[in-house]
Design a protein around this motif. Sequence first.
Motif, PDB file in Angstrom:
ATOM      1  N   LEU A   1      64.590-144.880  -2.334  1.00 37.87           N
ATOM      2  CA  LEU A   1      64.913-145.096  -0.925  1.00 37.87           C
ATOM      3  C   LEU A   1      63.907-144.407   0.005  1.00 37.87           C
ATOM      4  O   LEU A   1      64.073-144.426   1.221  1.00 37.87           O
TER       5      LEU A   1
ATOM      6  N   ASP B   1      67.354-142.187  -6.936  1.00 37.43           N
ATOM      7  CA  ASP B   1      67.712-142.967  -5.740  1.00 37.43           C
ATOM      8  C   ASP B   1      66.955-142.472  -4.513  1.00 37.43           C
ATOM      9  O   ASP B   1      66.554-143.270  -3.659  1.00 37.43           O
TER      10      ASP B   1
ATOM     11  N   ARG C   1      71.539-147.547   1.532  1.00 39.68           N
ATOM     12  CA  ARG C   1      71.191-148.949   1.253  1.00 39.68           C
ATOM     13  C   ARG C   1      71.905-149.902   2.207  1.00 39.68           C
ATOM     14  O   ARG C   1      71.310-150.866   2.711  1.00 39.68           O
TER      15      ARG C   1
ATOM     16  N   VAL D   1      64.015-151.478   1.539  1.00 42.22           N
ATOM     17  CA  VAL D   1      64.699-150.441   0.765  1.00 42.22           C
ATOM     18  C   VAL D   1      63.912-149.139   0.795  1.00 42.22           C
ATOM     19  O   VAL D   1      64.497-148.050   0.839  1.00 42.22           O
ATOM     20  N   ASP D   2      62.570-149.244   0.791  1.00 42.56           N
ATOM     21  CA  ASP D   2      61.750-148.029   0.773  1.00 42.56           C
ATOM     22  C   ASP D   2      61.308-147.586   2.168  1.00 42.56           C
ATOM     23  O   ASP D   2      60.340-146.836   2.317  1.00 42.56           O
TER      24      ASP D   2
ATOM     25  N   PRO E   1      73.451-142.742  -1.754  1.00 46.53           N
ATOM     26  CA  PRO E   1      72.566-143.902  -1.876  1.00 46.53           C
ATOM     27  C   PRO E   1      73.194-145.208  -1.424  1.00 46.53           C
ATOM     28  O   PRO E   1      72.515-146.041  -0.802  1.00 46.53           O
TER      29      PRO E   1
ATOM     30  N   LYS F   1      70.270-149.707   5.686  1.00 43.32           N
ATOM     31  CA  LYS F   1      68.975-150.387   5.728  1.00 43.32           C
ATOM     32  C   LYS F   1      69.144-151.899   5.728  1.00 43.32           C
ATOM     33  O   LYS F   1      68.432-152.625   6.439  1.00 43.32           O
TER      34      LYS F   1
END
Length: 304
Positions: free
Chosen positions: A142, A138, A104, A114-115, A100, A107
């Motif tokens: 994500l 997570d 993150r 984040v999504d 994760p 991104k």
Amino acid sequence: MNTAEPEKPTVVDVNLPDSSVTPVEVHQPVGRTAAGAAPLVMLWPGFGMGASYYRPIARELAARGYPVATGELRGQGASTARATRAGRWGYHDLAAEDYPRTIRAVKSHLSLLVDHPTVLLTHSMGGQVGVLFLARDDARELNVRGLFGVGSGSPHLPTFPTPMRRRLRLGTILLGRIGGSLGFWPGKVAGWDPVGYGRQSGQHMAEWRRLALHNTFAELGGADLDYPAAMREVELPVLLTRFANDLDCPRASSTALAEHLPKAGLRIEELAGDLGHNRWARQPQVTADRFERFLVDNDISAVR
């Protein structure tokens, strides 16, 4: 395939809780107006493999318009982590911290939400950690939409024919039992690496040994959830692929890994060619073609 050349990858440093740093290679997509126009492809290496080995397939997918990032398994490749008696990690640490945190960081670097939709492209050990990660909150936060594995299976001994089974059994003794007792496997003994996987965390290897002997992810060190129970609830699409001449991942090995995800939309498939356990990453056409079909088949898109 887009004939334009992708840019050279940039490197994003991911800081982990053990104070180690994992450099992650990020490839910008070609032929898209922005990185956010396609799902993020997060590529995870196999056991004893560095991220640099996967540059050809990362470049191929970037040339097809996907943002691609290649992580490192802790202690491998360019990771600064070094397994010692005191410095140990296991499957849970990789699934709960490395995966994760890396996604993150990538991104953020690409200015993605984040999504933003994300797909895991995993090799061998990377897939073992990947199925654990799918069971975590997570992965939902994500927006991980699926997992495409190549040569990803369980090391469960009964799933391997005799020659490879003997090699794996040796690994369970050297890496798992001895390495687990010492706290780490040193890699080379008297200048020779008898297994070929380099220095490894003893905790990780003890857990790998238990997976090889019993095909279980139960009682992982430091686990904050019941992984076997959580994995049984995963419903994401998963495709485990292999080449017919992959001696390190027979079909039964993939089936043994698939058993942990009974509710997933999971398929096991052989790809055309003789690219074995590793060469597909250097000769990526076949794998990249099937990966794109996987996205289409499961309606995985970043276009909203």
